[in-house]
Design a protein around this motif. Structure first.
Motif, PDB file in Angstrom:
ATOM      1  N   THR A  56     -17.006  -6.397  -3.831  1.00  0.00           N
ATOM      2  CA  THR A  56     -15.850  -5.708  -3.244  1.00  0.00           C
ATOM      3  C   THR A  56     -16.294  -4.731  -2.165  1.00  0.00           C
ATOM      4  OG1 THR A  56     -14.707  -5.933  -5.372  1.00  0.00           O
ATOM      5  CG2 THR A  56     -13.741  -4.428  -3.782  1.00  0.00           C
ATOM      6  N   ARG A  57     -17.443  -4.090  -2.350  1.00  0.00           N
ATOM      7  CA  ARG A  57     -17.992  -3.259  -1.277  1.00  0.00           C
ATOM      8  C   ARG A  57     -18.230  -4.112  -0.030  1.00  0.00           C
ATOM      9  NH1 ARG A  57     -19.631   1.802  -2.676  1.00  0.00           N
ATOM     10  NH2 ARG A  57     -20.258   2.226  -4.839  1.00  0.00           N
ATOM     11  N   GLN A  58     -18.766  -5.296  -0.254  1.00  0.00           N
ATOM     12  CA  GLN A  58     -19.045  -6.207   0.858  1.00  0.00           C
ATOM     13  C   GLN A  58     -17.751  -6.590   1.567  1.00  0.00           C
ATOM     14  OE1 GLN A  58     -20.264 -10.490   0.150  1.00  0.00           O
ATOM     15  NE2 GLN A  58     -22.274  -9.611   0.579  1.00  0.00           N
TER      16      GLN A  58
ATOM     17  N   ILE B 165     -13.447  -6.112   6.024  1.00  0.00           N
ATOM     18  CA  ILE B 165     -12.020  -6.137   6.332  1.00  0.00           C
ATOM     19  C   ILE B 165     -11.421  -4.757   6.103  1.00  0.00           C
ATOM     20  CG2 ILE B 165     -11.502  -6.977   4.002  1.00  0.00           C
ATOM     21  CD1 ILE B 165      -9.069  -8.404   5.163  1.00  0.00           C
ATOM     22  N   ASP B 166     -10.655  -4.296   7.051  1.00  0.00           N
ATOM     23  CA  ASP B 166     -10.020  -2.974   6.963  1.00  0.00           C
ATOM     24  C   ASP B 166      -8.628  -3.149   6.371  1.00  0.00           C
ATOM     25  OD1 ASP B 166      -9.374  -0.330   7.260  1.00  0.00           O
ATOM     26  OD2 ASP B 166      -8.896  -0.497   9.396  1.00  0.00           O
ATOM     27  N   HIS B 167      -8.535  -3.020   5.046  1.00  0.00           N
ATOM     28  CA  HIS B 167      -7.274  -3.269   4.353  1.00  0.00           C
ATOM     29  C   HIS B 167      -7.141  -2.257   3.218  1.00  0.00           C
ATOM     30  CE1 HIS B 167      -4.101  -5.265   2.117  1.00  0.00           C
ATOM     31  NE2 HIS B 167      -4.001  -6.200   3.037  1.00  0.00           N
ATOM     32  N   PRO B 168      -6.040  -1.517   3.134  1.00  0.00           N
ATOM     33  CA  PRO B 168      -5.927  -0.471   2.109  1.00  0.00           C
ATOM     34  C   PRO B 168      -5.990  -1.003   0.681  1.00  0.00           C
ATOM     35  CG  PRO B 168      -3.825  -0.797   3.254  1.00  0.00           C
ATOM     36  CD  PRO B 168      -4.863  -1.541   4.028  1.00  0.00           C
ATOM     37  N   GLU B 169      -5.558  -2.231   0.447  1.00  0.00           N
ATOM     38  CA  GLU B 169      -5.623  -2.762  -0.913  1.00  0.00           C
ATOM     39  C   GLU B 169      -7.045  -3.143  -1.308  1.00  0.00           C
ATOM     40  OE1 GLU B 169      -2.915  -3.768  -3.846  1.00  0.00           O
ATOM     41  OE2 GLU B 169      -3.465  -1.808  -3.037  1.00  0.00           O
ATOM     42  N   VAL B 170      -7.865  -3.530  -0.331  1.00  0.00           N
ATOM     43  CA  VAL B 170      -9.282  -3.755  -0.626  1.00  0.00           C
ATOM     44  C   VAL B 170      -9.913  -2.429  -1.053  1.00  0.00           C
ATOM     45  CG1 VAL B 170     -11.499  -4.513   0.289  1.00  0.00           C
ATOM     46  CG2 VAL B 170      -9.403  -5.692   0.987  1.00  0.00           C
ATOM     47  N   ALA B 171      -9.603  -1.377  -0.303  1.00  0.00           N
ATOM     48  CA  ALA B 171     -10.092  -0.045  -0.679  1.00  0.00           C
ATOM     49  C   ALA B 171      -9.540   0.380  -2.033  1.00  0.00           C
ATOM     50  CB  ALA B 171      -9.700   0.969   0.397  1.00  0.00           C
ATOM     51  N   GLY B 172      -8.274   0.058  -2.285  1.00  0.00           N
ATOM     52  CA  GLY B 172      -7.673   0.397  -3.565  1.00  0.00           C
ATOM     53  C   GLY B 172      -8.369  -0.274  -4.724  1.00  0.00           C
ATOM     54  N   LEU B 173      -8.709  -1.556  -4.553  1.00  0.00           N
ATOM     55  CA  LEU B 173      -9.412  -2.266  -5.619  1.00  0.00           C
ATOM     56  C   LEU B 173     -10.801  -1.680  -5.837  1.00  0.00           C
ATOM     57  CD1 LEU B 173      -9.635  -4.502  -7.701  1.00  0.00           C
ATOM     58  CD2 LEU B 173     -10.389  -6.039  -5.876  1.00  0.00           C
TER      59      LEU B 173
ATOM     60  N   LEU C  12      -9.808   6.213  -2.523  1.00  0.00           N
ATOM     61  CA  LEU C  12      -8.374   6.089  -2.823  1.00  0.00           C
ATOM     62  C   LEU C  12      -7.543   6.984  -1.919  1.00  0.00           C
ATOM     63  CD1 LEU C  12      -5.979   5.145  -4.544  1.00  0.00           C
ATOM     64  CD2 LEU C  12      -6.534   7.002  -6.142  1.00  0.00           C
ATOM     65  N   GLN C  13      -7.957   8.218  -1.752  1.00  0.00           N
ATOM     66  CA  GLN C  13      -7.187   9.146  -0.915  1.00  0.00           C
ATOM     67  C   GLN C  13      -7.077   8.632   0.515  1.00  0.00           C
ATOM     68  OE1 GLN C  13      -9.385  12.772  -1.582  1.00  0.00           O
ATOM     69  NE2 GLN C  13      -8.012  13.451  -3.223  1.00  0.00           N
ATOM     70  N   ALA C  14      -8.158   8.074   1.045  1.00  0.00           N
ATOM     71  CA  ALA C  14      -8.124   7.529   2.405  1.00  0.00           C
ATOM     72  C   ALA C  14      -7.175   6.336   2.486  1.00  0.00           C
ATOM     73  CB  ALA C  14      -9.525   7.123   2.840  1.00  0.00           C
ATOM     74  N   ALA C  15      -7.146   5.517   1.430  1.00  0.00           N
ATOM     75  CA  ALA C  15      -6.250   4.357   1.421  1.00  0.00           C
ATOM     76  C   ALA C  15      -4.791   4.792   1.325  1.00  0.00           C
ATOM     77  CB  ALA C  15      -6.609   3.430   0.261  1.00  0.00           C
ATOM     78  N   LEU C  16      -4.502   5.739   0.436  1.00  0.00           N
ATOM     79  CA  LEU C  16      -3.126   6.191   0.263  1.00  0.00           C
ATOM     80  C   LEU C  16      -2.593   6.873   1.528  1.00  0.00           C
ATOM     81  CD1 LEU C  16      -3.289   7.665  -3.370  1.00  0.00           C
ATOM     82  CD2 LEU C  16      -2.205   5.528  -2.652  1.00  0.00           C
TER      83      LEU C  16
END
Length: 381
Positions: A189-191, A196-204, A248-252
């Motif tokens: 998931t880090r990879q 890909i710049d996607h907030p749900e990837v960051a969320g996961l 998480l904070q950056a994604a939200l």
């Protein structure tokens, strides 16, 4: 030699071969051959450009196999495309492999196995041991998956949500055998997050880190389960929690809420509480309300009933539970917990015993059985 380097390069090397026209199964076999050669050669003669070395060797292995194949004439146009010596191109098609391995025609178990093999770089034996199945069984599963996707081209956008679900499945397998699948899922998931710049990837990724941070406290020395409320919070990995919260904070902040971000927010609230008694259950209920709106998932509603029981009292939780099917996994265990909180110990003991019979794992069954025995002893006194 850095043993992790060949493994980390596996997906991008495989993607290069597939992009050049090799079918997935043949390309994957060629890359595995190149990795074996790397283990033999690199300790004595490490290449300046490891990826370029692997691409060259894997492509030659593919060409050798192609020349020997009965379909040589159909593929002979590929024979003039051997890459010239020199640095490998900077193009990284790893992301495409994620989408390919999460193809909708694959079953979840096959998608997970293929992701671990093609993107994770694990051997068939390692994956089989992680899933506690014979190596031959896993080899057949992977072979079927490779045949399924062998004709799929990288010319359509992939479904990020499907890729994330596959990675979440890998994470939830946890640890077994000689492969730590939870750690492997975080690595993958880090990879993906880097690609890909996607907030749900960051969320996961945040969700995985926040859950994994509590890992050391989840079991007692005898292997028995330790409920969240009873865990030694001093054993939680505060560095991993801080990283997860920051991601998480950056994604939200991007205001594109998704289910993994909402789940991570719940996990962050648990991680933020100094003690179980100080958990902000009211805010957790609010996040579960968001999750219900996003997914309308009955399992989410079940978890919400627990949160309501903590925030507004066990009877409020039982009222929420009454609207849900008792066929839901862990429904009976939740009912037992809420009845115990409400003081109905005899009903709680009976439900704990029923839940033990339905438990999906031996550790959960033993935990629920002990809960029933504890309450029965108290009722008899």
């Amino acid at each position: 030699m850095d043993e992790l380097l060949p493994r980390s390069l596996t997906p991008s090397v495989l993607a290069v071969l597939v992009r050049r026209g090799a079918d997935f199964a043949a390309a994957e076999d060629a890359v595995q051959d190149a990795l074996v050669e790397a283990v033999r050669v690199w300790p004595k003669d490490a290449p300046r450009d490891p990826k370029g070395w692997l691409v060259t060797v894997a492509w030659r292995r593919f060409l050798d196999a192609t020349r020997a194949d009965a379909s040589r004439r159909r593929r002979e146009g590929l024979l003039d495309e051997e890459p010239a010596p020199g640095p490998a191109p900077a193009v990284d098609d790893t992301l495409q492999l994620y989408f390919l391995c999460a193809h909708p025609s694959l079953t979840p178990s096959s998608a997970v196995a293929l992701t671990l093999r093609a993107v994770g770089g694990l051997t068939t034996r390692q994956i089989a041991r992680a899933y506690l199945v014979p190596e031959a069984t896993m080899a057949q599963r992977i072979s079927r998956a490779k045949r399924t996707v062998s004709g799929v081209r990288f010319d359509r956008p992939g479904d990020v949500s499907t890729v994330l679900r596959v990675l979440y499945l890998v994470f939830n397998e946890g640890y077994s055998g000689d492969v730590d699948l939870a750690a492997e899922a975080i690595r993958l998931t880090r990879q993906l997050a880097a690609a890909i710049d996607h907030p749900e990837v960051a969320g996961l990724l945040a969700l995985m880190l926040l859950h994994h941070a509590r890992r050391a406290s989840r079991t007692a020395p005898d292997g028995s389960l330790v409920p969240l409320a009873e865990q030694d919070r001093g054993r939680w990995d505060t560095g991993m929690i801080a990283e997860g919260v920051g991601i998480l904070q950056a994604a939200l902040a991007r205001d594109r809420l998704g289910e993994f971000q909402a789940q991570a927010a719940v996990a962050a609230l648990h991680a933020d509480a100094p003690t179980a008694q100080e958990t902000d259950w009211v805010q957790i209920v609010e996040w579960y309300d968001e999750l219900v709106g996003l997914t309308d998932n009955p399992v989410v509603r079940l978890n919400r009933a627990v949160a309501v029981g903590e925030a507004d009292g066990p009877r409020a939780g039982l009222a929420e539970l009454a609207s849900l099917s008792d066929a839901l996994p862990r429904h009976t265990a939740v009912a037992a917990y809420l009845h115990e909180r409400d003081g109905d110990l005899s009903t709680a003991a009976r439900l704990y015993a029923e839940a033990a019979h339905k438990a999906p794992t031996l550790a959960e069954r033993d935990h629920l059985t002990r809960q029933a025995a504890r309450l029965n002893a108290g009722v008899r006194r």
